[in-house]
Design a protein around this motif. Structure first.
Motif, PDB file in Angstrom:
ATOM      1  N   SER A 290       0.839  -1.195   0.000  1.00 57.26           N
ATOM      2  CA  SER A 290       0.000   0.000   0.000  1.00 57.26           C
ATOM      3  C   SER A 290       0.877   1.249   0.000  1.00 57.26           C
ATOM      4  O   SER A 290       1.960   1.268   0.591  1.00 57.26           O
ATOM      5  CB  SER A 290      -0.908   0.002   1.223  1.00 57.26           C
ATOM      6  N   PHE A 291       0.402   2.286  -0.687  1.00 57.45           N
ATOM      7  CA  PHE A 291       1.154   3.544  -0.809  1.00 57.45           C
ATOM      8  C   PHE A 291       2.599   3.271  -1.244  1.00 57.45           C
ATOM      9  O   PHE A 291       3.553   3.739  -0.615  1.00 57.45           O
ATOM     10  CB  PHE A 291       1.132   4.323   0.512  1.00 57.45           C
ATOM     11  N   ARG A 292       2.750   2.481  -2.302  1.00 60.23           N
ATOM     12  CA  ARG A 292       4.085   2.029  -2.734  1.00 60.23           C
ATOM     13  C   ARG A 292       5.031   3.178  -3.042  1.00 60.23           C
ATOM     14  O   ARG A 292       6.248   3.038  -2.911  1.00 60.23           O
ATOM     15  CB  ARG A 292       3.968   1.137  -3.972  1.00 60.23           C
ATOM     16  N   CYS A 293       4.484   4.314  -3.467  1.00 60.27           N
ATOM     17  CA  CYS A 293       5.359   5.431  -3.829  1.00 60.27           C
ATOM     18  C   CYS A 293       6.201   5.895  -2.649  1.00 60.27           C
ATOM     19  O   CYS A 293       7.306   6.424  -2.829  1.00 60.27           O
ATOM     20  CB  CYS A 293       4.539   6.589  -4.387  1.00 60.27           C
ATOM     21  N   LEU A 294       5.717   5.693  -1.423  1.00 60.97           N
ATOM     22  CA  LEU A 294       6.477   6.104  -0.241  1.00 60.97           C
ATOM     23  C   LEU A 294       7.677   5.202   0.006  1.00 60.97           C
ATOM     24  O   LEU A 294       8.619   5.607   0.706  1.00 60.97           O
ATOM     25  CB  LEU A 294       5.559   6.115   0.995  1.00 60.97           C
ATOM     26  N   ASN A 295       7.640   3.985  -0.537  1.00 58.23           N
ATOM     27  CA  ASN A 295       8.762   3.065  -0.338  1.00 58.23           C
ATOM     28  C   ASN A 295      10.065   3.602  -0.918  1.00 58.23           C
ATOM     29  O   ASN A 295      11.158   3.229  -0.483  1.00 58.23           O
ATOM     30  CB  ASN A 295       8.450   1.713  -0.978  1.00 58.23           C
ATOM     31  N   LYS A 296       9.947   4.496  -1.897  1.00 55.24           N
ATOM     32  CA  LYS A 296      11.141   5.038  -2.538  1.00 55.24           C
ATOM     33  C   LYS A 296      12.007   5.845  -1.568  1.00 55.24           C
ATOM     34  O   LYS A 296      13.210   5.976  -1.764  1.00 55.24           O
ATOM     35  CB  LYS A 296      10.738   5.930  -3.717  1.00 55.24           C
ATOM     36  N   SER A 297      11.370   6.392  -0.526  1.00 57.62           N
ATOM     37  CA  SER A 297      12.120   7.256   0.395  1.00 57.62           C
ATOM     38  C   SER A 297      13.165   6.510   1.202  1.00 57.62           C
ATOM     39  O   SER A 297      14.098   7.123   1.728  1.00 57.62           O
ATOM     40  CB  SER A 297      11.150   7.967   1.350  1.00 57.62           C
ATOM     41  N   CYS A 298      13.030   5.173   1.342  1.00 59.11           N
ATOM     42  CA  CYS A 298      13.993   4.427   2.160  1.00 59.11           C
ATOM     43  C   CYS A 298      14.920   3.553   1.314  1.00 59.11           C
ATOM     44  O   CYS A 298      15.529   2.606   1.822  1.00 59.11           O
ATOM     45  CB  CYS A 298      13.269   3.580   3.212  1.00 59.11           C
ATOM     46  N   ILE A 299      15.017   3.864   0.033  1.00 60.53           N
ATOM     47  CA  ILE A 299      15.920   3.117  -0.853  1.00 60.53           C
ATOM     48  C   ILE A 299      17.303   3.756  -0.849  1.00 60.53           C
ATOM     49  O   ILE A 299      17.439   4.975  -1.032  1.00 60.53           O
ATOM     50  CB  ILE A 299      15.359   3.082  -2.286  1.00 60.53           C
ATOM     51  N   ILE A 300      18.316   2.952  -0.630  1.00 58.60           N
ATOM     52  CA  ILE A 300      19.694   3.439  -0.641  1.00 58.60           C
ATOM     53  C   ILE A 300      20.186   3.447  -2.094  1.00 58.60           C
ATOM     54  O   ILE A 300      20.328   2.396  -2.720  1.00 58.60           O
ATOM     55  CB  ILE A 300      20.598   2.535   0.214  1.00 58.60           C
ATOM     56  N   GLU A 301      20.457   4.626  -2.628  1.00 59.61           N
ATOM     57  CA  GLU A 301      20.934   4.744  -4.009  1.00 59.61           C
ATOM     58  C   GLU A 301      22.450   4.583  -4.088  1.00 59.61           C
ATOM     59  O   GLU A 301      22.968   3.884  -4.947  1.00 59.61           O
ATOM     60  CB  GLU A 301      20.519   6.102  -4.583  1.00 59.61           C
ATOM     61  N   ASP A 302      23.144   5.259  -3.176  1.00 64.88           N
ATOM     62  CA  ASP A 302      24.603   5.211  -3.144  1.00 64.88           C
ATOM     63  C   ASP A 302      25.035   5.047  -1.685  1.00 64.88           C
ATOM     64  O   ASP A 302      25.003   6.017  -0.916  1.00 64.88           O
ATOM     65  CB  ASP A 302      25.188   6.502  -3.731  1.00 64.88           C
ATOM     66  N   PRO A 303      25.437   3.837  -1.272  1.00 62.95           N
ATOM     67  CA  PRO A 303      25.773   3.611   0.143  1.00 62.95           C
ATOM     68  C   PRO A 303      26.826   4.566   0.680  1.00 62.95           C
ATOM     69  O   PRO A 303      26.731   5.006   1.828  1.00 62.95           O
ATOM     70  CB  PRO A 303      26.274   2.156   0.142  1.00 62.95           C
ATOM     71  N   GLU A 304      27.848   4.889  -0.133  1.00 62.99           N
ATOM     72  CA  GLU A 304      28.905   5.776   0.347  1.00 62.99           C
ATOM     73  C   GLU A 304      28.391   7.186   0.589  1.00 62.99           C
ATOM     74  O   GLU A 304      28.834   7.874   1.505  1.00 62.99           O
ATOM     75  CB  GLU A 304      30.053   5.801  -0.660  1.00 62.99           C
ATOM     76  N   ARG A 305      27.450   7.633  -0.235  1.00 61.95           N
ATOM     77  CA  ARG A 305      26.906   8.981  -0.081  1.00 61.95           C
ATOM     78  C   ARG A 305      25.769   9.024   0.940  1.00 61.95           C
ATOM     79  O   ARG A 305      25.664   9.970   1.728  1.00 61.95           O
ATOM     80  CB  ARG A 305      26.384   9.470  -1.430  1.00 61.95           C
ATOM     81  N   ASP A 306      24.926   8.005   0.957  1.00 57.77           N
ATOM     82  CA  ASP A 306      23.709   8.051   1.765  1.00 57.77           C
ATOM     83  C   ASP A 306      23.906   7.623   3.210  1.00 57.77           C
ATOM     84  O   ASP A 306      23.129   8.021   4.081  1.00 57.77           O
ATOM     85  CB  ASP A 306      22.630   7.157   1.131  1.00 57.77           C
ATOM     86  N   ILE A 307      24.941   6.786   3.487  1.00 53.73           N
ATOM     87  CA  ILE A 307      25.114   6.236   4.831  1.00 53.73           C
ATOM     88  C   ILE A 307      26.422   6.729   5.438  1.00 53.73           C
ATOM     89  O   ILE A 307      27.486   6.636   4.812  1.00 53.73           O
ATOM     90  CB  ILE A 307      25.120   4.693   4.805  1.00 53.73           C
ATOM     91  N   ASN A 308      26.348   7.249   6.662  1.00 56.03           N
ATOM     92  CA  ASN A 308      27.542   7.662   7.403  1.00 56.03           C
ATOM     93  C   ASN A 308      28.280   6.429   7.942  1.00 56.03           C
ATOM     94  O   ASN A 308      27.706   5.340   7.999  1.00 56.03           O
ATOM     95  CB  ASN A 308      27.154   8.572   8.574  1.00 56.03           C
ATOM     96  N   PRO A 309      29.542   6.598   8.351  1.00 61.79           N
ATOM     97  CA  PRO A 309      30.282   5.461   8.921  1.00 61.79           C
ATOM     98  C   PRO A 309      29.609   4.835  10.142  1.00 61.79           C
ATOM     99  O   PRO A 309      29.797   3.648  10.417  1.00 61.79           O
ATOM    100  CB  PRO A 309      31.637   6.092   9.298  1.00 61.79           C
ATOM    101  N   ASP A 310      28.825   5.638  10.890  1.00 60.99           N
ATOM    102  CA  ASP A 310      28.158   5.089  12.075  1.00 60.99           C
ATOM    103  C   ASP A 310      26.871   4.347  11.725  1.00 60.99           C
ATOM    104  O   ASP A 310      26.184   3.821  12.606  1.00 60.99           O
ATOM    105  CB  ASP A 310      27.851   6.200  13.082  1.00 60.99           C
ATOM    106  N   GLY A 311      26.539   4.295  10.444  1.00 58.52           N
ATOM    107  CA  GLY A 311      25.354   3.547  10.017  1.00 58.52           C
ATOM    108  C   GLY A 311      24.096   4.364   9.887  1.00 58.52           C
ATOM    109  O   GLY A 311      23.065   3.849   9.444  1.00 58.52           O
ATOM    110  N   PHE A 312      24.151   5.647  10.252  1.00 61.11           N
ATOM    111  CA  PHE A 312      22.967   6.503  10.149  1.00 61.11           C
ATOM    112  C   PHE A 312      22.950   7.212   8.796  1.00 61.11           C
ATOM    113  O   PHE A 312      23.987   7.379   8.141  1.00 61.11           O
ATOM    114  CB  PHE A 312      22.947   7.541  11.279  1.00 61.11           C
TER     115      PHE A 312
END
Length: 581
Positions: A290-312
């Motif tokens: 349901s509301f599949r369009c919202l699922n896009k907000s939690c997709i990691i596109e580039d792990p190096e850019r999107d995720i800090n070393p602490d995992g956040f």
């Protein structure tokens, strides 16, 4: 003596093991917090029943204008509760927000009190209800009145959503083995004081206004608010003051913004490991379709850019967690069921008209005692309290004994019963008003005044039905929201419920104005004429009854769709790992 000394040593040893933060807070802070909330409610609730009479007799407003203004005031008071919760959680903390709200309420109440004493703040007196022949308030006088309403609404919006949570902060000690029992006792006593405050407001304060006039009737609430502010600030040094943190509101906006930013992502090409989870102990483990369009907000596109070393997430406005997305989806999923409560709240908020109706009738229960016209809503409160006690202490145990299933009626069933009772109450209101108006016309008493030979106790049954409707629907809705929303959103339930009361206020204001314009079109007498004996309030109540029936059918449609989609399909059937990528 030796035994006493040993017990004292044991108590000191226990205290030594408590965290330092718990040297503040505790039961010693409860008198300050509960007195603050109790006096605020007595003062503000005591204004509402008779306020329509004050606006009509002192400010020479027509009934439609006065009722519309009071509906907007109610809507603003409840709507600002969301602002109060957001400011408290995100910026200032609960103590500061409650303090600001208390002072704001006192300031607004003082200004309203001044309108009863300073002639320049109100139009000249009009001794009859032919409003068209009276002087209307000037823009400056209206501005002062609206400013007082606005500051009182701001105060209520800041105090009410934060006061109960602030009190819980003082007692919530996870290391105490009796913590759960203490918290349950606190909530019980807190809501008991709210019930007592409502009873005092709708009886004693309203009686004082009727018996001693507006100056004393508005002066006492102002004085009560002064003591409310003083009590709260007096305990400042003893409070535990939890710092502000990120609000759920912020998280919801982040999901929406991130979804828009990633609108071009193709969900069919996304793997399970591409979704970002916030923590390893989250109760939420899977996205739904349901509301599949919202699922896009939690997709990691580039792990190096999107995720800090602490995992956040490096940018929470571009990458949100699965937990945030599911929380927002859960909220959107309960909106239809929540919206069915709006009509019930609208039916409950017809006090302004009922006050004018009962004021024309015989309100004596004894030869020397007359119930104030604004106090009849107390029958609704009494009914609600009695039914809750009977349901919890008698009906639920009986049901459990004969069915073998613990618990009472399902939340959805109670909501439906409440909707039916709300419709029945409006039908009874229409019939009663038709009889009252017929007697008034037969007695040739078209003018507003207590001249009708009919007991106002005929209004008690409709208040009883409204009290039962509120008990069934409101409590059922709250339980439904608690059961359907994630545990992390449990504190959000009150805000959602309060928003419904705000929406009902705005809708009520619009409805009153539309009915007045349509029914007075072409020079006819409006159903909602300021002279209620010339108007047709009974037709207006029939309209509300019809809308309640339509709302009940809407509720049944929601149930059918809700049950049909109860088992949502998990996106790609992934059982997502709760470990951060």
């Amino acid at each position: 003596m030796a035994i006493i000394e040993e017990e004292e040593e044991e108590e000191e040893s226990l205290l030594d093991h408590l965290p330092k933060t718990y040297t503040k807070g505790g039961l010693k802070t409860m008198p300050f917090i509960i007195v603050n909330e109790t006096l605020e409610k007595v003062a503000s609730y005591g204004l509402q029943p008779n306020m329509v009479i004050y606006l009509m007799k002192v400010y020479n407003l027509e009934i439609v204008t006065a009722t519309s203004l009071l509906s907007m005031w109610s809507a603003l008071s409840h709507g600002l509760a969301l602002l109060g919760a957001f400011v408290s959680d995100s910026f200032l903390g609960r103590f500061t927000v409650v303090a600001i709200g208390s002072i704001s309420s006192l300031f607004g109440m003082t200004i309203l009190w001044l309108t009863t004493m300073v002639p320049q703040l109100r139009p000249s007196r009009c001794d009859h209800f032919e409003i068209n022949e009276c002087n209307r308030p000037t823009p400056a006088q209206l501005l002062v009145l609206l400013f007082s309403f606005g500051t009182i609404a701001l105060g209520a919006g800041f105090v009410r959503p934060c006061s109960i949570a602030f009190g819980a902060d003082q007692l919530d000690n996870k290391e105490n083995p009796n913590n759960k029992r203490i918290m349950e006792s606190y909530f019980n006593w807190y809501y008991a004081t709210i019930g007592m405050s409502t009873l005092v407001a709708t009886t004693l304060i309203v009686y004082i206004q009727d018996a001693f006039g507006w100056r004393i009737g508005f002066g006492i609430p102002a004085i009560l608010l002064f003591f409310s502010v003083s009590a709260f600030l007096l305990g400042s040094s003893m409070y535990i003051k939890v710092s502000a943190s990120e609000s759920l509101f912020t998280g919801f906006f982040q999901v929406l913004v991130a979804s828009v930013r990633k609108k071009n992502i193709d969900l069919h090409s996304v793997n399970c490991e591409d979704y970002y989870h916030q923590s390893s102990d989250s109760e939420i483990q899977a996205l739904t379709s349901s509301f599949r369009c919202l699922n896009k907000s939690c997709i990691i596109e580039d792990p190096e850019r999107d995720i800090n070393p602490d995992g956040f997430a490096s940018n929470p406005w571009r990458l949100c967690s699965v937990e945030q997305v599911v929380s927002l989806k859960s909220l959107l999923r309960v909106v239809p069921m929540w919206s069915s409560n709006i009509m019930v709240q609208l039916s409950l908020n017809q006090f302004s008209f009922a006050t004018l109706q009962t004021k024309t009738m015989d309100r004596h229960i004894f030869s020397d005692f007359e119930i104030p016209a604004g106090s009849f809503s107390v029958f609704m409160v009494i009914t609600l309290v009695i039914w809750i006690a009977f349901y919890d202490r008698a009906l639920v145990p009986i049901k459990t004994r004969y069915t073998g299933q613990p618990g009472g009626l399902s939340p959805v069933l109670r909501m439906g019963i409440g909707l039916g009772l709300s419709a029945a109450a409006m039908v009874l209101s229409a019939i009663t008003e038709g009889i009252r108006r017929g007697i008034a016309i037969d007695q040739k008493e078209p003018q507003y005044g207590p001249n009708i030979n009919m007991s106002a106790m005929w209004f008690v049954p409709q208040y009883v039905l409204l009290g039962l409707a509120d008990a069934f629907n409101a409590i059922g809705l709250v339980e439904f929201l608690y059961s359907e929303l994630p545990k992390s959103m449990s504190s959000f339930v009150v805000a959602i419920f309060t928003l419904g009361m705000s929406v009902s206020g705005f809708f009520g204001s619009v409805l009153v104005n539309v009915v007045d314009i349509v029914t007075s079109y072409g020079g006819g007498v409006s159903w909602l004429s300021s002279n209620i004996n010339n108007g047709h309030l009974d037709y207006y109540y029939w309209l509300l009854a019809f809308l309640n029936v339509v709302n009940f059918l809407y509720f049944l449609l929601i149930i059918c769709r809700y049950n049909g989609h109860e088992q949502e399909v998990k996106e790609k059937q992934c059982e997502y790992s709760t470990q951060r990528t």
